[in-house]
Design an enzyme around this catalytic site. Structure first.
Site, PDB file in Angstrom:
ATOM      1  N   ASN A  13     -11.591  -9.548  19.277  1.00  0.00           N
ATOM      2  CA  ASN A  13     -11.034 -10.880  19.490  1.00  0.00           C
ATOM      3  C   ASN A  13      -9.518 -10.793  19.656  1.00  0.00           C
ATOM      4  OD1 ASN A  13     -13.501 -12.298  19.293  1.00  0.00           O
ATOM      5  ND2 ASN A  13     -13.438 -12.079  17.075  1.00  0.00           N
ATOM      6  N   CYS A  14      -8.960 -11.834  20.228  1.00  0.00           N
ATOM      7  CA  CYS A  14      -7.524 -11.928  20.449  1.00  0.00           C
ATOM      8  C   CYS A  14      -6.784 -11.651  19.139  1.00  0.00           C
ATOM      9  CB  CYS A  14      -7.203 -13.331  20.960  1.00  0.00           C
ATOM     10  SG  CYS A  14      -5.477 -13.581  21.345  1.00  0.00           S
ATOM     11  N   PRO A  15      -5.763 -10.870  19.149  1.00  0.00           N
ATOM     12  CA  PRO A  15      -5.025 -10.311  20.281  1.00  0.00           C
ATOM     13  C   PRO A  15      -5.396  -8.859  20.616  1.00  0.00           C
ATOM     14  CG  PRO A  15      -3.674 -10.056  18.353  1.00  0.00           C
ATOM     15  CD  PRO A  15      -4.985 -10.707  17.909  1.00  0.00           C
ATOM     16  N   ASP A  40     -14.410 -11.670  24.601  1.00  0.00           N
ATOM     17  CA  ASP A  40     -13.625 -12.779  24.057  1.00  0.00           C
ATOM     18  C   ASP A  40     -13.442 -13.842  25.136  1.00  0.00           C
ATOM     19  OD1 ASP A  40     -11.847 -14.497  22.854  1.00  0.00           O
ATOM     20  OD2 ASP A  40     -10.249 -13.032  22.627  1.00  0.00           O
ATOM     21  N   ASP A  46      -5.663 -15.370  28.219  1.00  0.00           N
ATOM     22  CA  ASP A  46      -4.745 -14.427  27.583  1.00  0.00           C
ATOM     23  C   ASP A  46      -4.213 -13.395  28.584  1.00  0.00           C
ATOM     24  OD1 ASP A  46      -5.242 -15.732  25.200  1.00  0.00           O
ATOM     25  OD2 ASP A  46      -6.661 -14.227  24.472  1.00  0.00           O
TER      26      ASP A  46
END
Length: 75
Positions: A13-15, A40, A46
């Site tokens: 998942n981010c980041p 994600d 992103d």
């Protein structure tokens, strides 16, 4: 499209997908292509922002099922 390096960011998942892409791009030479596969859902947005901020070219984005594929060209 001749991909020079592929990064599997599935399940991250981010980041983390962005951070791993940044590290991979740092090891590449100008003009090489990096393909990132992520699960994600926010990664599309992103990677668009990442490309704008870093000057790398986001040359392709695709969604295949629950996977998001991003191709970046090293600046």
């Amino acid at each position: 499209m001749n991909i020079d390096k592929e990064l599997d960011a599935r399940g991250l998942n981010c980041p983390l997908p962005i951070l791993k892409a940044k590290k991979a791009l740092a090891e590449m030479t100008s003009g090489q292509l990096l393909r990132v596969v992520s699960t994600d859902a926010g990664s599309a947005r992103d990677f668009q922002a990442f490309a704008r901020q870093t000057g790398n070219d986001l040359i392709d984005q695709q969604t295949l099922g629950n996977e998001f594929i991003h191709v970046l060209k090293r600046r």
